[in-house]
Design a protein around this motif. Structure first.
Motif, PDB file in Angstrom:
ATOM      1  N   PHE A 291       7.337   3.825  10.961  1.00  0.00           N
ATOM      2  CA  PHE A 291       6.515   2.966  11.822  1.00  0.00           C
ATOM      3  C   PHE A 291       6.192   1.597  11.236  1.00  0.00           C
ATOM      4  O   PHE A 291       5.711   0.735  11.947  1.00  0.00           O
ATOM      5  CB  PHE A 291       5.220   3.702  12.211  1.00  0.00           C
ATOM      6  N   PHE A 292       6.365   1.422   9.916  1.00  0.00           N
ATOM      7  CA  PHE A 292       6.293   0.099   9.303  1.00  0.00           C
ATOM      8  C   PHE A 292       4.946  -0.600   9.529  1.00  0.00           C
ATOM      9  O   PHE A 292       4.892  -1.792   9.823  1.00  0.00           O
ATOM     10  CB  PHE A 292       7.435  -0.790   9.808  1.00  0.00           C
ATOM     11  N   VAL A 293       3.852   0.117   9.378  1.00  0.00           N
ATOM     12  CA  VAL A 293       2.522  -0.478   9.496  1.00  0.00           C
ATOM     13  C   VAL A 293       2.158  -1.120   8.156  1.00  0.00           C
ATOM     14  O   VAL A 293       2.297  -0.497   7.103  1.00  0.00           O
ATOM     15  CB  VAL A 293       1.468   0.577   9.893  1.00  0.00           C
ATOM     16  N   GLU A 294       1.668  -2.360   8.189  1.00  0.00           N
ATOM     17  CA  GLU A 294       1.319  -3.063   6.962  1.00  0.00           C
ATOM     18  C   GLU A 294       0.128  -2.410   6.272  1.00  0.00           C
ATOM     19  O   GLU A 294      -0.890  -2.131   6.906  1.00  0.00           O
ATOM     20  CB  GLU A 294       0.995  -4.535   7.246  1.00  0.00           C
ATOM     21  N   THR A 295       0.262  -2.174   4.969  1.00  0.00           N
ATOM     22  CA  THR A 295      -0.828  -1.598   4.189  1.00  0.00           C
ATOM     23  C   THR A 295      -1.510  -2.620   3.289  1.00  0.00           C
ATOM     24  O   THR A 295      -2.674  -2.459   2.926  1.00  0.00           O
ATOM     25  CB  THR A 295      -0.309  -0.449   3.310  1.00  0.00           C
ATOM     26  N   ALA A 296      -0.783  -3.677   2.889  1.00  0.00           N
ATOM     27  CA  ALA A 296      -1.344  -4.706   2.013  1.00  0.00           C
ATOM     28  C   ALA A 296      -0.444  -5.925   2.036  1.00  0.00           C
ATOM     29  O   ALA A 296       0.747  -5.840   2.381  1.00  0.00           O
ATOM     30  CB  ALA A 296      -1.492  -4.196   0.582  1.00  0.00           C
ATOM     31  N   HIS A 297      -1.022  -7.075   1.667  1.00  0.00           N
ATOM     32  CA  HIS A 297      -0.256  -8.311   1.481  1.00  0.00           C
ATOM     33  C   HIS A 297      -0.702  -8.952   0.176  1.00  0.00           C
ATOM     34  O   HIS A 297      -1.882  -8.859  -0.207  1.00  0.00           O
ATOM     35  CB  HIS A 297      -0.509  -9.305   2.610  1.00  0.00           C
TER      36      HIS A 297
END
Length: 416
Positions: A228-234
């Protein structure tokens, strides 16, 4: 097209409250248009505070939105119309602004950058960042395209944002799960079916003026990965070598040139594959997920304010980062929140620049299936990416959620 009205009179469609304030600080008289169904009255009052006038309309009524833009431009001799908000209402706003001669961009540039399928076709036509892909109008056509392309493939709605409807399709079961999910969410086509790109992911923020594109910064993106490629951090700035950075600059600037983009921010996502950088998508707006705050924390550069300084004629001067900044998102089990401990302790940490947890006791924590259903975030500053990761981990460790009736077996499409 050169604007024809008073150059310091600006009409913004869907401007966030800080945009109106920063535009006014740059010397503009601002008129604002919002859909009252999208924000609470308190927020609209903040927008109105620095605007000459706040006008309200239904963004889903495209003819009504265009008529209001035209009336406002003619009545107040508006010199420029900008839309820096969500992509859904951009097409009619930019088309009307172009017809009135007050758009800094051709509508075609905004359309091709915001539409994933149109962008992919433009890149393929010119042999830049080539990715094997097919467009599909319906979920049935997605299934047919998936049969023709080598698996696995990534499928996504062409005009959605925030990871909504994105999935990795490895087999028939994945396709069935995705079909059920986008149907339930009302995420209609067109869709894009494309090869699965593997490698580290980056977000590239640019600011364009008179058709010249300046890279303001590159941010490393961490996600849950497939499916699903949900962003966890940047993390900003991204830890990249000079050659990697140069290759990413070249492909993003090449896309903006091909699109004919002339003015304003763009947010472009790139995967650095073994074959070189490949563009995932682009939008004619600033990046979300607090990326502007990461840039400001790391570089003391306010990219939001820079948009309006650039519109006023100042040259763009990309910053040099002096620190590292990171945003880490919160993921708790789904269920009813009984209590949350540690939030005050997080706020007290000297390196925490912002913290957001929009839930109270008694609220339901949703299963996280996209960027919009994450449970909050914290922004930290640091001297290195490693220190930033440690600080995000400490913040997450301090937060303890007591969730009743938590989902023990996460449903398809969710994150535990």
């Amino acid at each position: 097209m050169t604007p024809t009205g008073a150059p310091r009179r600006l009409l913004m469609v869907m401007p966030y409250s800080q945009f109106v304030r920063k535009a006014a600080e740059a010397g503009f008289e601002v008129w604002a248009i919002w859909d009252p169904a999208l924000r609470e009255q308190e927020y609209l009052d903040e927008v109105a505070e620095h605007a000459r006038e706040l006008l309200l309309t239904d963004f889903s009524d495209e003819a009504g939105l265009r008529a209001l833009i035209a009336e406002t431009v003619r009545t107040h001799d508006i010199g420029t119309v900008l839309h820096l908000g969500a992509e859904e209402s951009m097409p009619p706003a930019v088309a009307e602004a172009e017809a009135l001669g007050v758009s800094p961009n051709p509508a075609s540039a905004v359309t091709v950058l915001n539409d994933k399928a149109a962008m992919r076709a433009l890149l393929a036509e010119h042999g830049l960042s080539v990715v094997r892909a097919e467009s599909a109008g319906t979920v049935e056509e997605v299934a047919a395209a998936a049969d023709r392309l080598p698996l696995p493939v990534v499928v996504k709605p062409a005009r959605a944002s925030g990871s909504r409807g994105v999935a990795l399709i490895r087999d028939a079961a994945d396709l069935e799960e995705w079909t059920d999910r986008v149907t339930e969410a009302g995420l209609a086509g067109p869709y894009l079916v494309e090869e699965y790109l593997q490698g580290p992911e980056f977000s590239v923020e640019t600011l364009s003026a008179d058709g010249v594109h300046h890279v303001i910064g590159i941010t490393a993106k961490h996600t849950t990965g497939a499916p699903f490629f949900v962003e966890t951090a940047h993390v900003h700035p991204a830890p990249l070598g000079q050659d990697e950075r140069g290759a990413i600059h070249a492909v993003v600037i090449g896309l903006l040139d091909l699109a004919g983009y002339r003015f304003g921010p763009a947010h472009t996502e790139v995967i650095l594959t073994p074959r070189g950088p490949r563009i995932v998508e682009s939008q004619t707006r600033l990046g979300g997920d607090r990326i502007p705050l990461l840039i400001e924390t790391a570089s003391d550069y306010d990219i939001e304010a820079a948009i309006f300084r650039t519109l006023a004629g100042e040259p763009v001067e990309p910053p040099t980062p002096r620190h590292t900044a990171s945003v880490g998102f919160f993921f708790f089990p789904a269920g009813r929140l009984e209590s949350l401990e540690g939030l005050d302790a997080v706020r007290a940490l000297p390196y925490v620049q912002a913290v957001h947890f929009p839930f109270s006791a008694g609220d339901e924590l949703p299963p996280t299936t996209n960027s919009f259903t994450r449970h909050g975030y914290a922004v930290v500053d640091a001297e290195s990416p490693a220190e930033a990761a440690d600080r995000v981990a400490r913040v997450r460790g301090l937060l303890r959620a007591n969730v009743r009736d938590a989902v023990l077996a996460a449903p398809k499409g969710s994150l535990s």
